[in-house]
Design an enzyme around this catalytic site. Sequence first.
Site, PDB file in Angstrom:
ATOM      1  N   HIS A  79       3.395  40.421 -18.907  1.00  0.00           N
ATOM      2  CA  HIS A  79       4.639  40.163 -19.654  1.00  0.00           C
ATOM      3  C   HIS A  79       5.848  40.427 -18.760  1.00  0.00           C
ATOM      4  O   HIS A  79       6.770  39.604 -18.679  1.00  0.00           O
ATOM      5  CB  HIS A  79       4.678  41.048 -20.903  1.00  0.00           C
ATOM      6  CG  HIS A  79       6.033  41.174 -21.538  1.00  0.00           C
ATOM      7  ND1 HIS A  79       6.604  40.168 -22.281  1.00  0.00           N
ATOM      8  CD2 HIS A  79       6.944  42.196 -21.537  1.00  0.00           C
ATOM      9  CE1 HIS A  79       7.797  40.560 -22.712  1.00  0.00           C
ATOM     10  NE2 HIS A  79       8.038  41.780 -22.262  1.00  0.00           N
ATOM     11  N   ASP A 119      26.269  17.735  -4.272  1.00  0.00           N
ATOM     12  CA  ASP A 119      24.914  18.259  -4.524  1.00  0.00           C
ATOM     13  C   ASP A 119      24.798  19.605  -3.835  1.00  0.00           C
ATOM     14  O   ASP A 119      25.779  20.109  -3.288  1.00  0.00           O
ATOM     15  CB  ASP A 119      23.841  17.278  -3.990  1.00  0.00           C
ATOM     16  CG  ASP A 119      22.527  17.395  -4.773  1.00  0.00           C
ATOM     17  OD1 ASP A 119      22.023  18.530  -4.895  1.00  0.00           O
ATOM     18  OD2 ASP A 119      22.021  16.374  -5.265  1.00  0.00           O
ATOM     19  N   TRP A 126       4.116  46.159 -13.550  1.00  0.00           N
ATOM     20  CA  TRP A 126       4.771  45.210 -12.645  1.00  0.00           C
ATOM     21  C   TRP A 126       5.232  45.909 -11.367  1.00  0.00           C
ATOM     22  O   TRP A 126       5.492  45.257 -10.360  1.00  0.00           O
ATOM     23  CB  TRP A 126       5.950  44.508 -13.335  1.00  0.00           C
ATOM     24  CG  TRP A 126       7.243  45.249 -13.329  1.00  0.00           C
ATOM     25  CD1 TRP A 126       7.556  46.329 -14.088  1.00  0.00           C
ATOM     26  CD2 TRP A 126       8.388  44.977 -12.519  1.00  0.00           C
ATOM     27  NE1 TRP A 126       8.833  46.749 -13.810  1.00  0.00           N
ATOM     28  CE2 TRP A 126       9.375  45.935 -12.849  1.00  0.00           C
ATOM     29  CE3 TRP A 126       8.708  44.015 -11.555  1.00  0.00           C
ATOM     30  CZ2 TRP A 126      10.629  45.967 -12.243  1.00  0.00           C
ATOM     31  CZ3 TRP A 126       9.967  44.043 -10.962  1.00  0.00           C
ATOM     32  CH2 TRP A 126      10.895  45.011 -11.298  1.00  0.00           C
ATOM     33  N   SER A 182      10.267  31.204  -2.842  1.00  0.00           N
ATOM     34  CA  SER A 182      11.082  30.329  -3.695  1.00  0.00           C
ATOM     35  C   SER A 182      12.483  30.913  -3.877  1.00  0.00           C
ATOM     36  O   SER A 182      13.494  30.211  -3.727  1.00  0.00           O
ATOM     37  CB  SER A 182      10.395  30.150  -5.050  1.00  0.00           C
ATOM     38  OG  SER A 182      11.270  29.559  -5.971  1.00  0.00           O
ATOM     39  N   SER A 183      12.536  32.220  -4.178  1.00  0.00           N
ATOM     40  CA  SER A 183      13.838  32.858  -4.422  1.00  0.00           C
ATOM     41  C   SER A 183      14.701  32.853  -3.158  1.00  0.00           C
ATOM     42  O   SER A 183      15.904  32.614  -3.223  1.00  0.00           O
ATOM     43  CB  SER A 183      13.651  34.300  -4.868  1.00  0.00           C
ATOM     44  OG  SER A 183      13.045  34.336  -6.109  1.00  0.00           O
ATOM     45  N   HIS A 243      15.733  47.928  -7.675  1.00  0.00           N
ATOM     46  CA  HIS A 243      17.012  48.162  -8.330  1.00  0.00           C
ATOM     47  C   HIS A 243      18.002  47.017  -8.134  1.00  0.00           C
ATOM     48  O   HIS A 243      18.575  46.530  -9.104  1.00  0.00           O
ATOM     49  CB  HIS A 243      17.638  49.513  -8.028  1.00  0.00           C
ATOM     50  CG  HIS A 243      18.668  49.786  -9.069  1.00  0.00           C
ATOM     51  ND1 HIS A 243      18.349  50.227 -10.328  1.00  0.00           N
ATOM     52  CD2 HIS A 243      19.982  49.526  -9.097  1.00  0.00           C
ATOM     53  CE1 HIS A 243      19.424  50.255 -11.069  1.00  0.00           C
ATOM     54  NE2 HIS A 243      20.440  49.833 -10.357  1.00  0.00           N
ATOM     55  N   GLU A 282      17.188  44.111  -7.793  1.00  0.00           N
ATOM     56  CA  GLU A 282      16.617  43.057  -8.637  1.00  0.00           C
ATOM     57  C   GLU A 282      17.210  43.106 -10.049  1.00  0.00           C
ATOM     58  O   GLU A 282      17.463  42.079 -10.670  1.00  0.00           O
ATOM     59  CB  GLU A 282      15.089  43.229  -8.676  1.00  0.00           C
ATOM     60  CG  GLU A 282      14.351  42.371  -9.687  1.00  0.00           C
ATOM     61  CD  GLU A 282      14.371  40.887  -9.369  1.00  0.00           C
ATOM     62  OE1 GLU A 282      14.625  40.553  -8.201  1.00  0.00           O
ATOM     63  OE2 GLU A 282      14.147  40.074 -10.280  1.00  0.00           O
ATOM     64  N   TYR A 315      20.168  43.917 -10.792  1.00  0.00           N
ATOM     65  CA  TYR A 315      21.499  43.299 -10.739  1.00  0.00           C
ATOM     66  C   TYR A 315      21.411  41.804 -10.463  1.00  0.00           C
ATOM     67  O   TYR A 315      22.289  41.052 -10.883  1.00  0.00           O
ATOM     68  CB  TYR A 315      22.382  44.033  -9.726  1.00  0.00           C
ATOM     69  CG  TYR A 315      22.659  45.412 -10.252  1.00  0.00           C
ATOM     70  CD1 TYR A 315      23.634  45.605 -11.222  1.00  0.00           C
ATOM     71  CD2 TYR A 315      21.869  46.481  -9.883  1.00  0.00           C
ATOM     72  CE1 TYR A 315      23.832  46.846 -11.788  1.00  0.00           C
ATOM     73  CE2 TYR A 315      22.055  47.731 -10.438  1.00  0.00           C
ATOM     74  CZ  TYR A 315      23.042  47.913 -11.399  1.00  0.00           C
ATOM     75  OH  TYR A 315      23.223  49.133 -11.974  1.00  0.00           O
ATOM     76  N   SER A 346      32.106  35.616 -18.275  1.00  0.00           N
ATOM     77  CA  SER A 346      33.475  35.451 -17.776  1.00  0.00           C
ATOM     78  C   SER A 346      33.960  34.009 -17.886  1.00  0.00           C
ATOM     79  O   SER A 346      35.162  33.738 -17.806  1.00  0.00           O
ATOM     80  CB  SER A 346      33.567  35.896 -16.309  1.00  0.00           C
ATOM     81  OG  SER A 346      33.186  37.235 -16.195  1.00  0.00           O
ATOM     82  N   HIS A 376      16.695  56.694  -8.354  1.00  0.00           N
ATOM     83  CA  HIS A 376      16.796  57.188  -9.737  1.00  0.00           C
ATOM     84  C   HIS A 376      15.615  56.713 -10.586  1.00  0.00           C
ATOM     85  O   HIS A 376      15.420  57.192 -11.689  1.00  0.00           O
ATOM     86  CB  HIS A 376      18.148  56.814 -10.374  1.00  0.00           C
ATOM     87  CG  HIS A 376      18.366  55.357 -10.608  1.00  0.00           C
ATOM     88  ND1 HIS A 376      19.595  54.750 -10.470  1.00  0.00           N
ATOM     89  CD2 HIS A 376      17.528  54.366 -10.978  1.00  0.00           C
ATOM     90  CE1 HIS A 376      19.488  53.481 -10.755  1.00  0.00           C
ATOM     91  NE2 HIS A 376      18.252  53.219 -11.068  1.00  0.00           N
ATOM     92  N   HIS A 377      14.837  55.766 -10.055  1.00  0.00           N
ATOM     93  CA  HIS A 377      13.624  55.337 -10.756  1.00  0.00           C
ATOM     94  C   HIS A 377      12.475  56.304 -10.519  1.00  0.00           C
ATOM     95  O   HIS A 377      11.408  56.141 -11.107  1.00  0.00           O
ATOM     96  CB  HIS A 377      13.202  53.947 -10.282  1.00  0.00           C
ATOM     97  CG  HIS A 377      14.169  52.868 -10.668  1.00  0.00           C
ATOM     98  ND1 HIS A 377      14.114  52.210 -11.870  1.00  0.00           N
ATOM     99  CD2 HIS A 377      15.240  52.349 -10.013  1.00  0.00           C
ATOM    100  CE1 HIS A 377      15.092  51.329 -11.934  1.00  0.00           C
ATOM    101  NE2 HIS A 377      15.796  51.393 -10.827  1.00  0.00           N
ATOM    102  N   THR A 434      31.369  48.413 -13.711  1.00  0.00           N
ATOM    103  CA  THR A 434      30.868  47.766 -14.929  1.00  0.00           C
ATOM    104  C   THR A 434      31.890  47.942 -16.057  1.00  0.00           C
ATOM    105  O   THR A 434      32.142  47.011 -16.837  1.00  0.00           O
ATOM    106  CB  THR A 434      29.498  48.347 -15.338  1.00  0.00           C
ATOM    107  OG1 THR A 434      28.661  48.372 -14.183  1.00  0.00           O
ATOM    108  CG2 THR A 434      28.841  47.521 -16.416  1.00  0.00           C
ATOM    109  N   LYS A 471      34.645  45.501 -15.817  1.00  0.00           N
ATOM    110  CA  LYS A 471      34.292  44.178 -16.356  1.00  0.00           C
ATOM    111  C   LYS A 471      34.431  44.147 -17.877  1.00  0.00           C
ATOM    112  O   LYS A 471      35.034  43.226 -18.440  1.00  0.00           O
ATOM    113  CB  LYS A 471      32.856  43.820 -15.951  1.00  0.00           C
ATOM    114  CG  LYS A 471      32.764  43.414 -14.502  1.00  0.00           C
ATOM    115  CD  LYS A 471      31.381  42.991 -14.132  1.00  0.00           C
ATOM    116  CE  LYS A 471      31.386  42.323 -12.782  1.00  0.00           C
ATOM    117  NZ  LYS A 471      32.094  41.036 -12.775  1.00  0.00           N
ATOM    118  N   ARG A 483       5.318  55.203 -22.469  1.00  0.00           N
ATOM    119  CA  ARG A 483       5.217  53.748 -22.388  1.00  0.00           C
ATOM    120  C   ARG A 483       3.839  53.367 -21.836  1.00  0.00           C
ATOM    121  O   ARG A 483       3.108  54.213 -21.355  1.00  0.00           O
ATOM    122  CB  ARG A 483       6.337  53.186 -21.502  1.00  0.00           C
ATOM    123  CG  ARG A 483       6.312  53.699 -20.082  1.00  0.00           C
ATOM    124  CD  ARG A 483       7.565  53.353 -19.301  1.00  0.00           C
ATOM    125  NE  ARG A 483       7.594  51.946 -18.926  1.00  0.00           N
ATOM    126  CZ  ARG A 483       8.248  51.462 -17.859  1.00  0.00           C
ATOM    127  NH1 ARG A 483       8.936  52.290 -17.074  1.00  0.00           N
ATOM    128  NH2 ARG A 483       8.242  50.191 -17.588  1.00  0.00           N
TER     129      ARG A 483
END
Lengths: 40, 526
Positions: free
Chosen positions: B77, B106, B142, B169-170, B253, B255, B257, B268, B302-303, B328, B331, B450
């Site tokens: 998932h 293009d 994951w 790809s990315s 991390h 990722e 963002y 925006s 922090h993870h 943040t 924003k 979890r």
Amino acid sequence: MMSDSQEHQVNRRGIRITVLLLALVALGLYLGPMIMKVLD
Amino acid sequence: MSEHVASHDDHHHGPEKGLMRWVRTTNHKDIGTLYLLFSLLMFMIGGAMAMIIRLELFQPGMQFVEPGFFNSMTTMHALIMVFGAVMPAFVGLANWLIPMMIGAPDMALPRMNNWSFWILPFGFAMLLSTLFMEGGAPAAGWTMYPPLVLQTQDAFPFLIFTVHILGISSIMGAINIVATILNMRAPGMSLMKMPLFVWTWFITAYLLIAVMPVFAGAVTMLLTDQYFGTSFFDAAGGGDPVLFQHVFWFFGHPEVYIMILPAFGIVSAIVPTFARKPLFGYSSMVYATASIAFLSFIVWAHHMFTVGMPVAGELFFMYATMLIAVPTGVKVFNWVSTMWKGSMTFETPMLFALGFIILFTIGGFSGLMLAITPVDFQYHDTYFVVAHFHYVLVSGAIFSIMAAAYYWLPKWTGNMYDERLGKIHFWLSTIFVNVLFFPQHFLGLAGMPRRIPDYSLQFADWNMVSSIGGFAFGLTQLLFCYIVYKTIRGGEKATDRVWEGATGLEFEQLSSPPPYHSFTEAPLVK
């Protein structure tokens, strides 16, 4: 595809340099951690 | 004309006919559509897995699936939603919108663009094929922490190869976006005149180029540890399993963002349109985006506060993480200030954008709570974390994608969507996403871990509420599929500007739908 009047905005050399630099950065970041750990 | 500019013939043509149009296309609009449809398919597959998870958690005890399969569902998932749904959706939006927003005909590298998309279905076909393999699909989460992930059986090399394909790809997509923005802007379109969506993607693309190779390197080391006798992460051979966590989260991390900065760009764009006012604090938005991107590289640990770091390290990562709240907050302040005294209307894209601002902020606040090191020792690996990142990713990233779909679908198709159904979709989604995820805060604070298929009796009530919210939220998304289908098929014709307050080249200078090749003559931007 594109008209003559638009060619001025497609800077092929700029695109090539951008792609080359970014691809080198990506390659360095891929191999860097492995090489550093092996040399450690 | 200088020697390094390209020469092209002045040949205009429309799309190919039939299936080969989609296989061979180099058109940014076609490729954008492919990405978006692929993302919707993955959203449904990943969502079906979420339904299995919530079904099993509806009551305590083991009801429907084996524990190993449950772990595969949580792992798959996450992988599918992160790499198959959210990221391709944003890349699809980038493909559709960036050339039109900067006045380019293009993307800079259209053939690579085709290749970036078409390797994705093969990557995910490989990943999904592991569901039918000996030992089952990957089940170690994951995050793929060793040594647990090394217990994966036949699925292991498929998982690693899939990650490589998604990474390639990315990276190709990101290089394409940077090359396009740097080299193909219309005359007069300076960097500080670009729409915020282009800016946020520009910065996101740099993040992708910086972290996807690191992720690929980490999983390559897992592969060599498993099959080629290396000991990168094996303590018995002189390696360090915690090193994987550091390398993974150095990717992981930023990722986060990567999955939220383009959302900021979408909001925006939408808020000024429906407030009928220019965006408040454009340049501060750009600098805040860049600040968030920079900070995202120095907060990864922090993870993993609970692995046992020096106190100085924990303090550094705690304060650096809290610092992200500042840009943040800038924003959120700017979006609210844009709405202040605006002539606001509440069409579906605006509703989703407002839902994003409020619910993403809730996710941001719980993120701040998790950033506090001593508190994180209690929250770590509980449902509080699950609640936090789902607020950020579902009512954050996915709500912004929904907002973008409603906002630009009339431009892309030339047809207005059904406003009544859109509003029903918004309200049902907003109610049920909260029924689904808000109780998970309570479960986490009460200590429910979890990634478990069974739990103690005291967690039963809120799990049942959460599951009911989950099923209802999942069903509601079928309505979204119907609305998109109905809009593509027909409906009230959209005007070229679509929305009264819309600005930008795509609304001001292109028809709805835009021609197959737009901006074949460069627009002049004042």
